[in-house]
Write a protein that holds these residues in place. Sequence first.
Motif, PDB file in Angstrom:
ATOM      1  N   THR A   1      33.588  37.228  34.147  1.00 54.32           N
ATOM      2  CA  THR A   1      34.452  38.407  34.165  1.00 54.32           C
ATOM      3  C   THR A   1      33.780  39.576  33.467  1.00 54.32           C
ATOM      4  OG1 THR A   1      36.443  37.047  34.177  1.00 54.32           O
ATOM      5  CG2 THR A   1      36.700  39.329  33.473  1.00 54.32           C
ATOM      6  N   VAL A   2      33.858  40.757  34.095  1.00 51.77           N
ATOM      7  CA  VAL A   2      33.257  41.975  33.554  1.00 51.77           C
ATOM      8  C   VAL A   2      34.378  42.878  33.060  1.00 51.77           C
ATOM      9  CG1 VAL A   2      31.792  43.968  34.044  1.00 51.77           C
ATOM     10  CG2 VAL A   2      31.347  41.777  35.184  1.00 51.77           C
ATOM     11  N   VAL A   3      34.264  43.326  31.797  1.00 56.44           N
ATOM     12  CA  VAL A   3      35.264  44.223  31.204  1.00 56.44           C
ATOM     13  C   VAL A   3      34.552  45.414  30.578  1.00 56.44           C
ATOM     14  CG1 VAL A   3      36.866  42.322  30.754  1.00 56.44           C
ATOM     15  CG2 VAL A   3      35.238  43.030  28.972  1.00 56.44           C
ATOM     16  N   THR A   4      35.322  46.456  30.289  1.00 58.09           N
ATOM     17  CA  THR A   4      34.730  47.620  29.631  1.00 58.09           C
ATOM     18  C   THR A   4      34.286  47.262  28.222  1.00 58.09           C
ATOM     19  OG1 THR A   4      36.964  48.314  29.017  1.00 58.09           O
ATOM     20  CG2 THR A   4      35.984  49.353  30.955  1.00 58.09           C
ATOM     21  N   SER A   5      33.204  47.891  27.792  1.00 64.52           N
ATOM     22  CA  SER A   5      32.610  47.600  26.488  1.00 64.52           C
ATOM     23  C   SER A   5      33.262  48.427  25.390  1.00 64.52           C
ATOM     24  CB  SER A   5      31.109  47.892  26.542  1.00 64.52           C
ATOM     25  OG  SER A   5      30.547  47.896  25.248  1.00 64.52           O
TER      26      SER A   5
ATOM     27  N   SER B   1      37.793  46.387  26.856  1.00 72.28           N
ATOM     28  CA  SER B   1      38.460  45.200  27.409  1.00 72.28           C
ATOM     29  C   SER B   1      39.322  45.461  28.635  1.00 72.28           C
ATOM     30  CB  SER B   1      39.313  44.520  26.329  1.00 72.28           C
ATOM     31  OG  SER B   1      38.504  44.145  25.232  1.00 72.28           O
ATOM     32  N   LEU B   2      39.087  46.556  29.348  1.00 75.67           N
ATOM     33  CA  LEU B   2      39.764  46.752  30.628  1.00 75.67           C
ATOM     34  C   LEU B   2      39.027  45.963  31.702  1.00 75.67           C
ATOM     35  CD1 LEU B   2      40.439  50.603  30.569  1.00 75.67           C
ATOM     36  CD2 LEU B   2      41.945  48.750  29.801  1.00 75.67           C
ATOM     37  N   ILE B   3      39.766  45.237  32.530  1.00 76.15           N
ATOM     38  CA  ILE B   3      39.148  44.423  33.575  1.00 76.15           C
ATOM     39  C   ILE B   3      38.474  45.330  34.610  1.00 76.15           C
ATOM     40  CG2 ILE B   3      39.532  42.709  35.383  1.00 76.15           C
ATOM     41  CD1 ILE B   3      39.927  41.625  32.593  1.00 76.15           C
ATOM     42  N   VAL B   4      37.225  44.996  34.916  1.00 73.30           N
ATOM     43  CA  VAL B   4      36.463  45.773  35.897  1.00 73.30           C
ATOM     44  C   VAL B   4      36.184  44.949  37.150  1.00 73.30           C
ATOM     45  CG1 VAL B   4      34.314  47.010  36.343  1.00 73.30           C
ATOM     46  CG2 VAL B   4      35.404  47.171  34.099  1.00 73.30           C
ATOM     47  N   GLY B   5      35.772  43.691  36.985  1.00 71.57           N
ATOM     48  CA  GLY B   5      35.446  42.867  38.149  1.00 71.57           C
ATOM     49  C   GLY B   5      34.865  41.535  37.733  1.00 71.57           C
ATOM     50  N   ARG B   6      34.180  40.909  38.679  1.00 74.19           N
ATOM     51  CA  ARG B   6      33.555  39.613  38.413  1.00 74.19           C
ATOM     52  C   ARG B   6      32.160  39.585  39.016  1.00 74.19           C
ATOM     53  NH1 ARG B   6      33.707  36.325  42.821  1.00 74.19           N
ATOM     54  NH2 ARG B   6      33.487  34.450  41.548  1.00 74.19           N
TER      55      ARG B   6
ATOM     56  N   ALA C   1      23.009  42.472  38.177  1.00 75.59           N
ATOM     57  CA  ALA C   1      23.965  41.610  38.868  1.00 75.59           C
ATOM     58  C   ALA C   1      24.842  42.470  39.764  1.00 75.59           C
ATOM     59  CB  ALA C   1      24.821  40.837  37.863  1.00 75.59           C
ATOM     60  N   VAL C   2      25.304  41.872  40.842  1.00 74.83           N
ATOM     61  CA  VAL C   2      26.264  42.534  41.718  1.00 74.83           C
ATOM     62  C   VAL C   2      27.657  42.148  41.259  1.00 74.83           C
ATOM     63  CG1 VAL C   2      27.150  42.724  44.071  1.00 74.83           C
ATOM     64  CG2 VAL C   2      24.686  42.607  43.669  1.00 74.83           C
ATOM     65  N   VAL C   3      28.505  43.159  41.072  1.00 78.18           N
ATOM     66  CA  VAL C   3      29.866  42.944  40.581  1.00 78.18           C
ATOM     67  C   VAL C   3      30.863  43.315  41.678  1.00 78.18           C
ATOM     68  CG1 VAL C   3      31.595  43.642  38.878  1.00 78.18           C
ATOM     69  CG2 VAL C   3      29.180  43.420  38.211  1.00 78.18           C
ATOM     70  N   GLU C   4      31.780  42.409  41.953  1.00 75.81           N
ATOM     71  CA  GLU C   4      32.877  42.717  42.864  1.00 75.81           C
ATOM     72  C   GLU C   4      34.003  43.338  42.050  1.00 75.81           C
ATOM     73  OE1 GLU C   4      35.792  40.605  46.188  1.00 75.81           O
ATOM     74  OE2 GLU C   4      34.662  39.368  44.779  1.00 75.81           O
ATOM     75  N   LEU C   5      34.331  44.579  42.346  1.00 77.33           N
ATOM     76  CA  LEU C   5      35.378  45.275  41.604  1.00 77.33           C
ATOM     77  C   LEU C   5      36.727  44.601  41.845  1.00 77.33           C
ATOM     78  CD1 LEU C   5      34.248  48.930  42.396  1.00 77.33           C
ATOM     79  CD2 LEU C   5      33.823  47.627  40.307  1.00 77.33           C
ATOM     80  N   SER C   6      37.502  44.441  40.780  1.00 81.29           N
ATOM     81  CA  SER C   6      38.756  43.698  40.888  1.00 81.29           C
ATOM     82  C   SER C   6      39.895  44.536  41.451  1.00 81.29           C
ATOM     83  CB  SER C   6      39.150  43.125  39.522  1.00 81.29           C
ATOM     84  OG  SER C   6      39.220  44.156  38.556  1.00 81.29           O
ATOM     85  N   ALA C   7      39.902  45.836  41.218  1.00 76.84           N
ATOM     86  CA  ALA C   7      40.925  46.701  41.804  1.00 76.84           C
ATOM     87  C   ALA C   7      40.577  46.969  43.268  1.00 76.84           C
ATOM     88  CB  ALA C   7      41.017  48.017  41.040  1.00 76.84           C
ATOM     89  N   PRO C   8      41.548  46.947  44.170  1.00 75.68           N
ATOM     90  CA  PRO C   8      41.280  47.176  45.597  1.00 75.68           C
ATOM     91  C   PRO C   8      41.033  48.660  45.878  1.00 75.68           C
ATOM     92  CG  PRO C   8      43.628  46.896  45.252  1.00 75.68           C
ATOM     93  CD  PRO C   8      42.980  46.682  43.906  1.00 75.68           C
TER      94      PRO C   8
END
Length: 256
Positions: A197-201, A210-215, A229-236
Amino acid sequence: MAIALDTIRRWWSRFGVPSVLAATSLAAVLALRQTQGEVLTETFYWVSAPFRPKVNLDVALSTAANRELLARVTELQRQNRQLRQLLDIREELVGEAVPAAVVSRSADGWWQEISLGRGANHNVSPGDVVMAPGGLVGRVERVTPNTSRILLVSDPTSRVGVTLSRTRAMGVLRGRGSQLAVLEFFERSPDVQIGDTVVTSGFSSLYPASLIVGRIQSVDLDASPAPAAVVELSAPISLLEWGIIYSYDPAIEPTL
């Protein structure tokens, strides 16, 4: 004179009927073309009238109105579900937050920016953060009294300081004009796995921590100039209809 009449009679007996039929057909075609088939439509309507079932006009209009109301209720229920999701996000954040509908989005800038229907009159300011069900959407760049322009995290010019929840490995996320973004790590050998899980630093000056960004979708530790790394953004991002503007005061000299 007798010869001329005889010639006309012979011509008529041979070509008269076909000529009349041809002229009648041509006239009918021209009439249909000029009226766009209205005559034929009207004729069919009146000829078929005795065979059509009787319709109560009041009942038909009432049924149509009921169908419209049901469709409106369905749409309102869908919007209500979206707003409840936004309110769930709102409860997790600290500070003032304003739900707002997407009011404009250009086809050539689909992944770059959107406009939300809230602005300075609703206490929205440049630098505010925008969330949606799923996670981070972007940040407010400009405001008018009643609208705000949002730079999306999917914009190639966007930069977000992020970290991995599992290992705290940090880096910079940049948009790629799609639902996928690229994370460039600060470390030469980051501890990263697909699915992290990727979150804001907490070191980012533009976003709260700690805001959710993607995976993480894929990893390339040999990428140059840094492991990536390639990150899939969690918000549509491509399907946004609503967002929630989170009041945030960025640092005076942001770095990420």
